[in-house]
Each structure stands twice: as C-alpha cells, then as structure tokens.
Design an enzyme around this catalytic site. Structure first.
Site, PDB file in Angstrom:
ATOM      1  N   GLU A  88       0.790  -1.222   0.000  1.00 39.73           N
ATOM      2  CA  GLU A  88       0.000   0.000   0.000  1.00 39.73           C
ATOM      3  C   GLU A  88       0.829   1.283   0.000  1.00 39.73           C
ATOM      4  O   GLU A  88       0.349   2.318  -0.449  1.00 39.73           O
ATOM      5  CB  GLU A  88      -0.927   0.014   1.228  1.00 39.73           C
ATOM      6  CG  GLU A  88      -1.957  -1.098   1.248  1.00 39.73           C
ATOM      7  CD  GLU A  88      -2.974  -0.988   0.135  1.00 39.73           C
ATOM      8  OE1 GLU A  88      -3.433  -2.034  -0.353  1.00 39.73           O
ATOM      9  OE2 GLU A  88      -3.312   0.137  -0.268  1.00 39.73           O
ATOM     10  N   SER A 365     -57.211 -26.423   7.107  1.00 43.02           N
ATOM     11  CA  SER A 365     -58.342 -25.860   6.359  1.00 43.02           C
ATOM     12  C   SER A 365     -58.108 -24.448   5.848  1.00 43.02           C
ATOM     13  O   SER A 365     -58.925 -23.940   5.059  1.00 43.02           O
ATOM     14  CB  SER A 365     -59.603 -25.889   7.235  1.00 43.02           C
ATOM     15  OG  SER A 365     -59.997 -27.226   7.487  1.00 43.02           O
TER      16      SER A 365
END
Length: 772
Positions: A88, A365
């Site tokens: 870097e 149901s």
C-alpha cells in the site's frame, strides 16, 4: 544606458521580493490550514453499525458488534506491517503524509496502461479518507484529505499511524480492524498470524468483498501471491520465505461475530435472512458493515404483537416442559411489505428458528379457500351452489368431517364457514385436482408432485408452509385478485452511500376481482357466523379462515397444528400455534376455533389499535346468488361444471388445432424460405463458380502471355548470339594471312641421287608385279 540597467535591476529585485513574500504567505496559510484540522476522532474505537429503518424512514433498530476490539502496535507481527507497506505504501517511512513521487509514478503507469492500475494514496491518506471523510470523488474531498493527512503526520508517529490504520480499516465479512479480522477468518489472535495469513488480510484491503477467501478463495490466493511478491521485491522476505508462505495450507475458521441486542429482534433476524438470501450479503457484513437497510417495518404493529407474545396468558398452557410455540406475521396486501412479525415465544437468541418465516407445517383448512373454493368459483360454481356432504370414497380416499357427521347437501358458502371436509373434497373432485394445483401455484405456495391428489384441498401438503407463505397467498383476496410478493427490505445503502440493493415489486394475477370479492364475502361469513367467530375484531371488519391438522397418534384425540389466516382491507395476518416437537405428551387438545381464533383476535386488535377502521365495501351478491332463492341441486351444479369442462376442453382443442395450424404454416413458411435460401445460395454458388472460372481463364491467359513474351525474349537472345558469332566469323575471314616461315634446309644425301629403276616389263608403274 547605465540608468536603464539600474532601472531593470530594481524591477527584478522587487519581483524577487514579491515572489518570496508570496511563498512565505502561502507557506504560512498552508500551515494554518493544517493546524486547523481536527483529527481527534481517529482515536475513537467503534465499529460502524448497520441501521434498520422503518417504512417511514425512521430508525427502528441498530445492528452492531458488542465488543470494541483493539490491537496495540506491538501485538501485530512485523511481517504484517511489512506486507502493508510493500503493498500500500512503499515510501511510508520517508514521506510526510503525501508521497509526491508515488503520485507521479502512479500517474505515469496509469497513462501507460490507458486506465487506473495503481493509486497514489499513502496509508496516511487512506486513514484520513476512511475515518474522517466521505468517499466522494470531489476536489474538496481531495483538498481536505491532503491537509488532514499532513495534520496526522504532525500529531502522530509512524508507529501510531500504523496502529490507527490496522484498527480502522475494513477487512470484509463485517470485520473492522485487524484483531476482529484475524478471528473472523482464521480464528486466532493477530499476533499469531503467519506470513501467508498476513498477506491474505493485506490483500483484502483493496476490495474486501472481491478478494474474500470466504467467497472466492482462488481470487484471494492470487491477490495474496501479489502481496508476497511485493514483499520479496521490497526485500522484506526471501524467495524461500515467499515460496513457503505460498505452500502453506489455508485454514479458514469462519468465526461468526457475536450476537447483538437491539429492538425488534425477530424482525431484524428476518431482515438479515432476506439480505443474505436475496441480496448476497453475509451475516458478518450486515452486523458490522455500516449499512442502512430500509424496510417495510411498522413499528407500532411490531411493538404491539411483541407485547402479545410476551403475555403467557394469551396462549394455552403447556402440557410439559416444552413451551407451546407460535409465529405470526402481518403483511400489507397492496405492497407485499412485511409490517410486523414474531417468530416464537420465550427467550430470543440471535437468528434462532423463526416460526413466522421458516416453519414447514401443513396449513389445514386455511388451504380450502386457495385450492378449492377459488377455483370452484372460477369453474362455474356460485356461492350458494349445492355440494354433497355424505360418505365419500374416491379411489380409497374417504375424508371425514371434523365432528364425524354428514349433512346431505350444503351450499358452498356453508361448507366453507363451517369448515366441512367432505363437501370440500367432493367439490375438488368435481373441478379436478389439477384446477386446485394450478390455483395453489398461482397463490405462490410451494406445491410438489406429491401434492397432486385430493388431500390438497384439506391442506395435506408435502413440504408444508410458514405463516409468511399463507399471508402472501391471502393478499390476493383484499387486493382484487392480485398477489404481491412479500418482502421486508426495500433498499440497502452501503457505508459509502451507494444503493447496492433495491426492491422491485413483483405481482401475480391470481384470480379475477369478482372471484376475490366473492371469496371475501364467504370469509367474512367465517368470522361472523362460522368457525372464526371468536376472531371478530373490536373496531375492524375481518375476513379469514381457521385451520388445524390431526395429531395422527392412535388413541389420542388431539391436534398437531392450529392456524388462522385473516385480513382487513389493509392488513393480512397469518398465525400458527403448536409444539416444535409434537408427540403423545405434547399436542393441542382444543380446536382452532377455540384457541387460534381468539389469539388471532388479540394479535390483530393490538396491531390495529392506532389504525383507522375501514370496511371492504363489497358489492352485494347478485340476486341469483341470494341464499333464499338459490335452489340448484348438486346434479345441476355437476352438470354445469361438466359442461364448463367440456367447453374448456373444446376451447383447449381449438387452441391446440389453431396452434397446430399456425405451426404448420410456420413450417411451410420455413420450407419456402429454406428453398428460396437454397436457390439463392445455388445462384450465388454459380456466380462464384463463374467468377472463379473467369479468374482462372484470366490467370491462364496472363500466364500464356508471359510465356509468349519469354519465348520472344529467348528467340531474340538466340538471334543476338548468332549475329555475334557471324560477325566474329566475318571478321576472321577478312583478316590477311600471315606469310609462312621459310622451310628449314635438309641435310644433303650422302650418295648422289640415283635414277629410279625402270620396271621390268616396261609397263605401267601402276600395275601389279609378278615373278617367274
């Protein structure tokens, strides 16, 4: 002349003085700007939290790691700093925050490459940008970065700058700082990192997501090799050390970050799950990546149903040490937005099993409106059509009503509000199982090949569903037949302010507006006079359906699952109730009408307490559908359905025939096109052949011409040679002959010359001689 020289010298002196003063003023201003920079925030030791926003853009929750982990300079291995410097900032120890030579070198390389291949930012500049500035690519930001970098170099030593840098940089996977990165990727302390591991972590800095060894190990190792090569180039390691690091086995521990404590934990759990599955983020990135996640959360509703779930009095008493569990979700039917959800009872743990979204149970149901009654209305039945309710055996399948009784004939409306099983199965058989399967798929439910049977109508699904699945399916009823895909996240913004994900509305036309309204009419009846009476709300009109599943253990009369799915004009809710592990000691001993319905009422009343009441404002049913006047027999209904089926089959056949005709026309068209193409190609080939022959003839003619010219040249050469020979010969003939030299005198004979002896016969001297 002298005066003129003195005049020029005076101007030059003044100019020098002016330039010097200007330089001094610029230098002073430069230092003043540097001195004015505030870099005190560099020493703040906190990670960037991810913020959850509600549907109104207000902060609802924050996600962050609870521990503030810092690593001191001396606890970082030297080879990590060397890898950082080599990759870097090679001139880190020689510049004052700005590497002017590095900037020039990068500029030349970028120009030569025709693009950006190298940056010129120093570690100090990166620290300033990532910690104190935004990521905006503006001159002002670069201007600020310059002076802040200078200030950092004045305030801190090189070692202190490195310490700040390694603790402030983001390494991906939610890891802010080297200490956390070492634990997340390798499960160890920073001091124990090897050269190989240090190179991998330094390689992440350029693009944490792209080079993450978790997401793409091959790319990560390629980047590591670049870092190691730079370390060798800068003479931080030998070639032997570089090769040893490259050959070291990479062991990823994948340590997850600590759980968080915040508001609305179940909703946040679901947001994290959705961000991972739909948008590709990881858990660690979300926990500490500094994202802004905008959602459909309705804070009042969420708080209200959380309070309901905290109150044990709202739930049936557990039969053993295992807690009766539940999950519920509320969805906006028009947008599909998940407004609130709770995934369970009891103590919450981070990303635990969420029963509102991850459950897989049969819906009982609550499936009837989806798989039977909606397609029944679509296939010619009406609200008051008569259905058979008598002992039924269809290929060995014999459904029973919940109470074991039969009623001869019932209307479609009555069968639904009383949740009768037998007429429901009879109706599904009449319209065909495939019609129920197709409808269920349109409603967005996970239907499999194993669901292609009559038990589909009673909710006997192969894989099961979660409350979220059922809530999304039911959005079609209050939304005029259109289902909107349920979602929690509307937008994700990263720490740099970039929108990295955004919701796009997905709608499916499930049924017609008229059918949806009829279904709402019937499900209003479920709540007003059917199995859902105990779910009636205080101030809002509610339509819905109860559901339950059988325990399936011989000798025990109990229930495994209880459901209620219901909706107002603006909110759809779905709730499940049961045990995580159902057995002979852990089951529900009441019906959904007695337990699920009143619990759903408590949830919805709490969630809607601050919402303005609204009615469905449905148009009245047509007179032909009025209950008092509707007297169709089941045979008539069956006949009508069969006629509709025949009509549908005829329509399908006509469509198939039309499709076949179109396909035949297309085939003929393609054949004609193929023939035309072939003729065109043949013509083109003939042209090409003719052209080739012409070119060949031209070449042969040219060759003959060349050969003729060559022959002529050869003849001319031959004639020229003969001419030259003739001239040489002529020249030789015309040249005078040279006199012969006098003959040499011969030696005189020793004897005087004697005359020749005459022949004996005095004949010719040419005749033969003979003797006696």
């Amino acid at each position: 002349m002298v005066k003129s020289l003195f005049s020029i010298k005076g101007v030059f002196t003044k100019l020098i003085i002016f330039v010097l003063l200007a330089i001094i003023l610029i230098f002073m201003a430069h230092n003043v700007v540097i001195a004015s920079q505030d870099v005190s925030k560099l020493e703040e030791r906190a990670n960037a939290p991810t913020i959850i926003y509600d549907q109104n853009g207000k902060i609802a929750s924050k996600i962050s790691t609870s521990k503030n982990e810092w690593v001191d300079y001396q606890d970082v291995p030297e080879h990590f700093y060397e890898a950082l410097q080599a990759t870097e900032d090679q001139n880190f120890y020689s510049h004052g925050g700005i590497d002017y030579f590095g900037i020039m070198r990068a500029a030349f390389k970028n120009v030569a490459a025709g693009g950006v291949v190298e940056g010129g930012s120093t570690l100090t500049q990166q620290l300033a940008k990532n910690t104190l500035l935004t990521q905006d690519q503006t001159f002002k930001r670069k201007f600020d970065e310059y002076f802040i970098s200078k200030k950092i170099e004045e305030e801190y030593s090189k070692e202190e700058i490195l310490e700040l840098y390694v603790n402030k940089i983001y390494f991906g996977e939610g890891a802010w700082g080297l200490k956390r990165a070492a634990k997340v990727y390798f499960g160890k302390e920073a001091a124990d990192l090897t050269i190989n591991e240090s190179a991998i972590l330094v390689g992440l800095i350029k693009a944490p997501t792209n080079y993450s060894p978790v997401k793409n190990l091959e790319k990560s190792l390629d980047r590591r090799d670049v870092v190691l090569s730079l370390m060798k180039k800068e003479k931080f390691i030998t070639e032997e050390e570089m090769n040893e690091a490259k050959n070291e086995k990479v062991v990823l521990e994948r340590k997850e970050l600590d759980e968080y404590k915040g508001r609305f934990p179940f909703y946040v759990d679901h947001v994290i799950e959705e961000a991972i599955k739909k948008y590709g983020l990881t858990q660690n990135e979300i926990l500490a990546g500094g994202f802004e996640i905008h959602t459909e959360l309705h804070q009042d509703m969420q708080s209200s149903i959380e309070e309901v779930y905290k109150n044990d009095a709202n739930f049936p008493e557990s039969q053993s040490d295992q807690l009766v569990q539940s999950g519920a979700v509320l969805v906006n039917p028009k947008t599909g937005g998940v407004q609130a959800l709770v995934g369970g009872r009891g103590e919450h743990s981070f990303r635990q099993f969420n029963r509102a979204t991850q459950l897989k149970r049969q819906p009982g149901s609550t499936m009837k409106p989806i798989a039977v009654y909606t397609p029944a209305l679509e296939n010619g039945m009406d609200v008051y059509s008569k259905l058979k309710d008598e002992p039924l055996d269809i290929d060995g399948y014999s459904p029973k009503n919940f109470d074991g009784t039969y009623h001869g004939e019932v209307t479609l409306y009555e069968a639904l509000i009383k949740s009768y099983n037998v007429p429901t199965v009879w109706a599904l058989n009449e319209i065909g199982v495939q019609a129920g399967v197709d409808a269920s798929k349109r409603f967005g439910l996970p239907i499999t090949e194993n669901d292609q049977n009559l038990s589909l109508g009673l909710g006997g699904l192969d894989k099961g569903v979660a409350p979220l699945n059922m809530a999304e399916a039911y959005t079609a009823f209050p939304n005029e037949g259109t289902r909107v895909e349920a979602h929690a996240i509307t937008k994700i913004v990263d720490v740099q302010g970039n929108t990295i994900a955004e919701w796009k509305k997905k709608e499916t036309n499930v049924t017609t507006k008229e059918v949806a309204q009829k279904m709402t009419h019937m499900m209003l009846g479920v709540v007003k006079e059917g199995t859902g009476k105990k779910a009636q709300l205080e101030n809002h009109e509610l339509a819905g359906k109860t559901g339950s599943t059988q325990l399936g253990i011989d000798g025990i009369d109990g229930v495994k699952d209880q459901w209620f799915v219901g909706y107002t004009p603006n909110v759809v809710g779905a709730m499940w109730l049961g045990y995580d592990q159902t057995d002979q000691n852990n089951y529900l001993n009441t019906s959904s009408s007695a337990t699920a319905a009143p619990l759903f009422k408590v949830i919805m009343d709490a969630a809607l307490k601050n919402e303005k009441p609204e009615d469905f404002n449905l148009p009245p049913l047509k007179e032909t559908e009025n209950k008092s006047k509707k007297k169709d027999s089941s045979n008539k209904v069956s006949k009508k359905i069969k006629e509709e089926k025949r009509k549908q089959e005829a329509d399908e056949k006509a469509k198939r025939d039309e499709q076949a005709r179109v396909e035949e026309q297309e085939r003929l068209k393609q054949e004609e096109k193929a023939k035309a193409d072939a003729a065109k190609q043949k013509e083109e080939d003939q042209k090409q052949e003719q052209k080739r022959k012409e070119e060949q003839a031209k070449k042969e003619k040219e060759q003959a011409r060349k050969e003729e010219e060559e022959a002529k040249k050869e003849e001319e050469r031959r004639k020229e040679e003969e001419r030259k020979k003739e001239e040489e010969k002529k020249q030789n003939e015309e040249k005078p002959a040279e006199p012969e030299p006098p003959a040499e005198p011969t030696e005189p004979p020793t004897d005087p010359e004697q005359p020749e002896e005459p022949p004996a016969d005095g004949g010719s001297d040419n005749g033969d001689t003979s003797g006696n």
